[in-house]
Design a protein around this motif. Sequence first.
Motif, PDB file in Angstrom:
ATOM      1  N   GLN A 392       0.830  -1.211   0.000  1.00 37.93           N
ATOM      2  CA  GLN A 392       0.000   0.000   0.000  1.00 37.93           C
ATOM      3  C   GLN A 392       0.866   1.263   0.000  1.00 37.93           C
ATOM      4  N   SER A 393       1.929   1.278   0.818  1.00 45.49           N
ATOM      5  CA  SER A 393       2.742   2.505   0.871  1.00 45.49           C
ATOM      6  C   SER A 393       3.548   2.684  -0.420  1.00 45.49           C
ATOM      7  N   ALA A 394       3.935   1.586  -1.069  1.00 42.87           N
ATOM      8  CA  ALA A 394       4.632   1.703  -2.370  1.00 42.87           C
ATOM      9  C   ALA A 394       3.682   2.274  -3.419  1.00 42.87           C
ATOM     10  N   ILE A 395       2.441   1.798  -3.408  1.00 48.97           N
ATOM     11  CA  ILE A 395       1.430   2.300  -4.355  1.00 48.97           C
ATOM     12  C   ILE A 395       1.197   3.794  -4.099  1.00 48.97           C
ATOM     13  N   ASP A 396       1.032   4.165  -2.823  1.00 46.08           N
ATOM     14  CA  ASP A 396       0.785   5.574  -2.484  1.00 46.08           C
ATOM     15  C   ASP A 396       1.934   6.455  -2.955  1.00 46.08           C
ATOM     16  N   LYS A 397       3.157   5.991  -2.717  1.00 48.07           N
ATOM     17  CA  LYS A 397       4.335   6.786  -3.124  1.00 48.07           C
ATOM     18  C   LYS A 397       4.366   6.949  -4.646  1.00 48.07           C
ATOM     19  N   ALA A 398       4.093   5.881  -5.365  1.00 48.77           N
ATOM     20  CA  ALA A 398       4.118   5.950  -6.833  1.00 48.77           C
ATOM     21  C   ALA A 398       3.083   6.963  -7.330  1.00 48.77           C
ATOM     22  N   TYR A 399       1.868   6.905  -6.755  1.00 50.64           N
ATOM     23  CA  TYR A 399       0.828   7.838  -7.237  1.00 50.64           C
ATOM     24  C   TYR A 399       1.095   9.280  -6.803  1.00 50.64           C
ATOM     25  N   GLU A 400       1.667   9.485  -5.612  1.00 51.96           N
ATOM     26  CA  GLU A 400       2.025  10.860  -5.205  1.00 51.96           C
ATOM     27  C   GLU A 400       3.039  11.436  -6.191  1.00 51.96           C
ATOM     28  N   CYS A 401       4.028  10.629  -6.541  1.00 48.83           N
ATOM     29  CA  CYS A 401       5.059  11.105  -7.472  1.00 48.83           C
ATOM     30  C   CYS A 401       4.476  11.309  -8.865  1.00 48.83           C
ATOM     31  N   ALA A 402       3.612  10.371  -9.291  1.00 47.02           N
ATOM     32  CA  ALA A 402       3.008  10.471 -10.628  1.00 47.02           C
ATOM     33  C   ALA A 402       2.197  11.762 -10.742  1.00 47.02           C
ATOM     34  N   ASP A 403       1.539  12.169  -9.646  1.00 49.99           N
ATOM     35  CA  ASP A 403       0.720  13.388  -9.670  1.00 49.99           C
ATOM     36  C   ASP A 403       1.571  14.649  -9.816  1.00 49.99           C
ATOM     37  N   LEU A 404       2.847  14.575  -9.442  1.00 48.70           N
ATOM     38  CA  LEU A 404       3.721  15.753  -9.540  1.00 48.70           C
ATOM     39  C   LEU A 404       4.201  15.992 -10.974  1.00 48.70           C
ATOM     40  N   ILE A 405       4.032  14.990 -11.824  1.00 48.08           N
ATOM     41  CA  ILE A 405       4.511  15.105 -13.210  1.00 48.08           C
ATOM     42  C   ILE A 405       3.357  15.527 -14.105  1.00 48.08           C
ATOM     43  N   LYS A 406       3.634  16.528 -14.947  1.00 44.23           N
ATOM     44  CA  LYS A 406       2.558  17.069 -15.789  1.00 44.23           C
ATOM     45  C   LYS A 406       2.977  17.069 -17.265  1.00 44.23           C
ATOM     46  N   PHE A 407       2.047  16.705 -18.103  1.00 42.64           N
ATOM     47  CA  PHE A 407       2.152  16.992 -19.545  1.00 42.64           C
ATOM     48  C   PHE A 407       0.760  16.889 -20.140  1.00 42.64           C
TER      49      PHE A 407
END
Length: 429
Positions: A392-407
């Motif tokens: 769960q914490s790996a998934i949360d970290k991946a999605y938090e980071c993914a949200d910081l990237i924009k295009f």
Amino acid sequence: MKILVIGSGGREHALVSALGKTGNNIIYATPGNPGIFELATEANINSAHFDEVAVFCKTYGVDMVVIGPEQPLADGISDYLQKKGIAVFGPSEMAARLESSKAFAKAFMVRHGIPTAKYKEFYKSNVDEADRFIDALPTPIVLKADGLAAGKGVIIAETHTEAHDSLHEMFNGQFSTAGDTIVIEEFLEGEEASVFVVCDGMDFVVLPAAQDHKRIFDGDKGPNTGGMGAYSPAPIVSPSMRDKIVNKIIRPTLKGMKDENMPFVGCLFVGLMIKDGEPKVIEFNVRFGDPETEAVLTLLDGDFSQLLYSAAKGKINKSAVSVIRDTYACCVILASNGYPGTYNKGYEISGIGEAYAHGGEIFQAGTKFFNGTIVTSGGRVLGVTGRGKTLQSAIDKAYECADLIKFEGKYNRTDIGKKGLNLKETERK
Ligand code: AMP
Ligand code: GLY
């Protein structure tokens, strides 16, 4: 050590990153991508021309070539470079048939008693027999073009009519000559897992199991893609399941390949279907998988380059790497809206630095440099990997980071890893 990595996707970015972790390695890459070239020097050669690769290796004193994708392996790059005295991590053309010919792989598994779906192979000349075989099978029916078809050569037909239509389309050249021979097989139910085995021809090291997410939409809906995310270790591969996979699949496969005079050196990718505690092989690939690699390699400690080099030299160093304890990794793919159909490209990407600062590992795939910035240039643009002490914490970290990237047109699945969380205790035997 000097290492040349061939390939240009997220998998190769993860390989370069893992190989470069040991301080004194010098890495070259071709064709590469902007992310890879932050860690490696560009080798200005055409990797489809094996002679150019060999000359580069001799000129720069390259100790080992690591091959990312399947096509050069199927074309014999490993044989060519080895004849020139260059160590290669990747199997010979003959051994690469485990991936480049599904008919070869199926017949091999039958010869060696390796569990897989029941099947029969057909050629254009016996299309009538193939039609009759389809009529006798329950649906869904699985049709596979024998040769390499960029991951698109598998059709799961829900009805007999669809199966007949697909058969005729394949024989009429839908996948070019890859479809001249067709494997028709029973549909396997269960849960899929990917296991990477680093092999030296006989001995091996099994890496933590992963699970891919092939469909474009949440809940495994929509068309197949190159893979929309992965996580590892996958709880479906419990320690006892791992032992079963080793004893029923990996050992007999490596022994069979050696006995048939094509020892397997490289990464054997075992694609599995697991049901009622029994694993069956859906497919073999002869290289690391994408995007599983972007999760699995972040779980390793030690010297990954020594692991691959010792395997390439025929005597694998089994203690070169260790798996970081009690840690999970989840990789979410950021894609261009419209993929795997048509999509626009050339959009500026921002936030990679922020995502990295937040603790993510960002692997580039469909990106390129344009006017001093990094822009989108493919369907699957980036892989964003998060790690944590729990899935769960790996998934949360991946999605938090993914949200910081924009295009512009950024698309990702929102349920990567969910299957691992949902696995019932009873299935973890
Ligand atoms: P492949 O291109 O061989 O990886 O196959 C693509 C996908 O088709 C696999 O990941 C499975 O989801 C599915 N597949 C292939 N063969 C079978 C089978 N015999 N039964 C059920 N699903 C299959
Ligand atoms: N993740 C599946 C593949 O690399 O073929």
